[in-house]
Design a protein around this motif. Structure first.
Motif, PDB file in Angstrom:
ATOM      1  N   LYS A  30       0.825  -1.200   0.000  1.00 36.20           N
ATOM      2  CA  LYS A  30       0.000   0.000   0.000  1.00 36.20           C
ATOM      3  C   LYS A  30       0.862   1.254   0.000  1.00 36.20           C
ATOM      4  O   LYS A  30       2.006   1.242   0.420  1.00 36.20           O
ATOM      5  CB  LYS A  30      -0.928  -0.001   1.221  1.00 36.20           C
ATOM      6  N   CYS A  31       0.269   2.350  -0.457  1.00 30.24           N
ATOM      7  CA  CYS A  31       0.915   3.672  -0.478  1.00 30.24           C
ATOM      8  C   CYS A  31       2.231   3.661  -1.265  1.00 30.24           C
ATOM      9  O   CYS A  31       3.166   4.417  -0.934  1.00 30.24           O
ATOM     10  CB  CYS A  31       1.143   4.184   0.941  1.00 30.24           C
ATOM     11  N   ASN A  32       2.325   2.764  -2.276  1.00 30.71           N
ATOM     12  CA  ASN A  32       3.493   2.689  -3.164  1.00 30.71           C
ATOM     13  C   ASN A  32       4.785   2.357  -2.430  1.00 30.71           C
ATOM     14  O   ASN A  32       5.883   2.752  -2.874  1.00 30.71           O
ATOM     15  CB  ASN A  32       3.666   4.007  -3.937  1.00 30.71           C
ATOM     16  N   LEU A  33       4.694   1.638  -1.338  1.00 27.43           N
ATOM     17  CA  LEU A  33       5.897   1.209  -0.635  1.00 27.43           C
ATOM     18  C   LEU A  33       6.540   0.049  -1.390  1.00 27.43           C
ATOM     19  O   LEU A  33       5.914  -0.583  -2.244  1.00 27.43           O
ATOM     20  CB  LEU A  33       5.561   0.774   0.795  1.00 27.43           C
ATOM     21  N   SER A  34       7.777  -0.249  -1.063  1.00 26.67           N
ATOM     22  CA  SER A  34       8.492  -1.334  -1.730  1.00 26.67           C
ATOM     23  C   SER A  34       8.187  -2.697  -1.121  1.00 26.67           C
ATOM     24  O   SER A  34       8.532  -3.727  -1.695  1.00 26.67           O
ATOM     25  CB  SER A  34      10.006  -1.074  -1.681  1.00 26.67           C
ATOM     26  N   ARG A  35       7.544  -2.710   0.040  1.00 21.03           N
ATOM     27  CA  ARG A  35       7.210  -3.982   0.694  1.00 21.03           C
ATOM     28  C   ARG A  35       5.939  -3.816   1.511  1.00 21.03           C
ATOM     29  O   ARG A  35       5.513  -2.697   1.807  1.00 21.03           O
ATOM     30  CB  ARG A  35       8.355  -4.415   1.624  1.00 21.03           C
ATOM     31  N   ASN A  36       5.328  -4.931   1.866  1.00 19.52           N
ATOM     32  CA  ASN A  36       4.149  -4.911   2.713  1.00 19.52           C
ATOM     33  C   ASN A  36       4.542  -4.725   4.177  1.00 19.52           C
ATOM     34  O   ASN A  36       5.606  -5.175   4.604  1.00 19.52           O
ATOM     35  CB  ASN A  36       3.356  -6.217   2.569  1.00 19.52           C
ATOM     36  N   CYS A  37       3.690  -4.061   4.921  1.00 15.14           N
ATOM     37  CA  CYS A  37       3.917  -3.881   6.352  1.00 15.14           C
ATOM     38  C   CYS A  37       3.266  -5.031   7.123  1.00 15.14           C
ATOM     39  O   CYS A  37       2.287  -5.622   6.673  1.00 15.14           O
ATOM     40  CB  CYS A  37       3.333  -2.547   6.824  1.00 15.14           C
ATOM     41  N   PHE A  75       2.368   4.010   5.174  1.00 12.03           N
ATOM     42  CA  PHE A  75       2.056   5.412   4.901  1.00 12.03           C
ATOM     43  C   PHE A  75       3.138   6.007   4.011  1.00 12.03           C
ATOM     44  O   PHE A  75       4.245   5.489   3.894  1.00 12.03           O
ATOM     45  CB  PHE A  75       1.963   6.212   6.202  1.00 12.03           C
ATOM     46  N   SER A  76       2.809   7.129   3.396  1.00  8.80           N
ATOM     47  CA  SER A  76       3.792   7.907   2.633  1.00  8.80           C
ATOM     48  C   SER A  76       3.368   9.370   2.664  1.00  8.80           C
ATOM     49  O   SER A  76       2.174   9.688   2.712  1.00  8.80           O
ATOM     50  CB  SER A  76       3.902   7.410   1.185  1.00  8.80           C
ATOM     51  N   ILE A  77       4.366  10.255   2.665  1.00  6.88           N
ATOM     52  CA  ILE A  77       4.123  11.696   2.699  1.00  6.88           C
ATOM     53  C   ILE A  77       5.011  12.362   1.658  1.00  6.88           C
ATOM     54  O   ILE A  77       6.202  12.082   1.586  1.00  6.88           O
ATOM     55  CB  ILE A  77       4.429  12.304   4.084  1.00  6.88           C
ATOM     56  N   THR A  78       4.421  13.271   0.876  1.00  4.65           N
ATOM     57  CA  THR A  78       5.169  14.061  -0.100  1.00  4.65           C
ATOM     58  C   THR A  78       4.843  15.526   0.120  1.00  4.65           C
ATOM     59  O   THR A  78       3.661  15.897   0.203  1.00  4.65           O
ATOM     60  CB  THR A  78       4.809  13.674  -1.539  1.00  4.65           C
ATOM     61  N   LEU A  94       8.768  10.797   2.154  1.00  2.00           N
ATOM     62  CA  LEU A  94       9.183   9.666   2.980  1.00  2.00           C
ATOM     63  C   LEU A  94       8.006   8.706   3.098  1.00  2.00           C
ATOM     64  O   LEU A  94       6.866   9.044   2.806  1.00  2.00           O
ATOM     65  CB  LEU A  94       9.672  10.121   4.354  1.00  2.00           C
ATOM     66  N   GLY A  95       8.304   7.505   3.516  1.00  2.00           N
ATOM     67  CA  GLY A  95       7.261   6.505   3.691  1.00  2.00           C
ATOM     68  C   GLY A  95       7.820   5.331   4.475  1.00  2.00           C
ATOM     69  O   GLY A  95       9.029   5.200   4.662  1.00  2.00           O
ATOM     70  N   GLY A  96       6.939   4.486   4.937  1.00  2.00           N
ATOM     71  CA  GLY A  96       7.372   3.324   5.689  1.00  2.00           C
ATOM     72  C   GLY A  96       6.222   2.672   6.432  1.00  2.00           C
ATOM     73  O   GLY A  96       5.051   2.845   6.064  1.00  2.00           O
ATOM     74  N   CYS A  97       6.571   1.954   7.466  1.00  2.00           N
ATOM     75  CA  CYS A  97       5.591   1.228   8.267  1.00  2.00           C
ATOM     76  C   CYS A  97       5.573   1.843   9.671  1.00  2.00           C
ATOM     77  O   CYS A  97       6.552   1.727  10.409  1.00  2.00           O
ATOM     78  CB  CYS A  97       5.945  -0.252   8.332  1.00  2.00           C
TER      79      CYS A  97
END
Length: 222
Positions: A54-61, A68-71, A214-217
């Motif tokens: 989700k949210c264009n991350l490189s892996r699933n949480c 989440f991701s924020i631009t 930025l983005g991540g879990c």
């Protein structure tokens, strides 16, 4: 007639002998047609379908984290974007405004509680400080800049963000871009924060710095 029966009997003996020899040889026969010329039935393999991050991350949480991701905004032209748990909460045409854009999320169930934005033209700094002080402990706070947020970032407001886990807020200057994610009610330093410094020598948009993202879990509140 007797000769024909003898030949058939001899063929059967040879076939049985070949089968027994292959069984005793070691690895099992992979294909029965090697002995009798009859293909075996195809093996049906089932796979668990993969879900895209989700949210264009490189892996699933994992289950106990929210993706989440924020631009940040691009200069004062293109608005910021915030995605949480696969849902676009803010975008250029959705819930954004010039200044400091904020999304508050329930840290336990991931429910979006409110979105807002603050700047000197629409809100007085005291209003933004009162808004931030009223955030309940355990709330996830997501922030993205759009344009110049330095005018709204008073000492009181920046002190509140320090309490949310920011380590860069005190160094923000005019037209710097900033994105942040933290928890209310914790003094721990956040791992999710980035800034682009306004520098005429390196700015890609003239008087404006580059976009930061930025983005991540994000850990779910226990």
């Amino acid at each position: 007639m007797m000769r024909k029966k003898a030949v058939l009997y001899l063929c059967a003996v040879i076939a049985v002998a070949l089968l027994m020899w292959n069984l005793c040889k070691g690895p099992p026969i992979r294909d029965i047609k090697d002995v009798f010329g009859i293909p075996k039935a195809a093996t049906v393999q089932t796979r668990t379908p993969k879900t895209s991050p989700k949210c264009n991350l490189s892996r699933n949480c994992s289950f106990d984290h929210f993706p989440f991701s924020i631009t940040s905004g691009a200069a004062d032209v293109v608005g910021p974007k915030i995605c949480f748990d696969g849902k676009i909460v803010l975008s250029h045409v959705l819930n954004v405004g010039p200044g400091m854009n904020i999304v508050l999320v329930n840290g336990k169930n991931g429910k979006i509680e409110t979105t807002d934005f603050f700047n000197l033209n629409y809100n007085q700094p005291k209003e933004s400080a009162a808004y931030l002080r009223a955030i309940k402990p355990g709330t996830i706070v997501l922030v993205a800049s759009f344009g110049d947020i330095s005018t709204i970032m008073t000492d009181e407001v920046s002190d509140i963000f320090l309490g949310l886990g920011s380590s860069l807020v005190k160094s923000l200057k005019g037209r710097d871009n900033w994105v942040f994610a933290g928890y209310s009610g914790t003094e721990m330093k956040s791992l999710f924060e980035k800034m682009a410094v306004n520098d005429a020598k390196t700015n890609p948009y003239g008087e404006w710095p580059g976009v930061v993202e930025l983005g991540g879990c994000f850990p779910r509140k226990a």
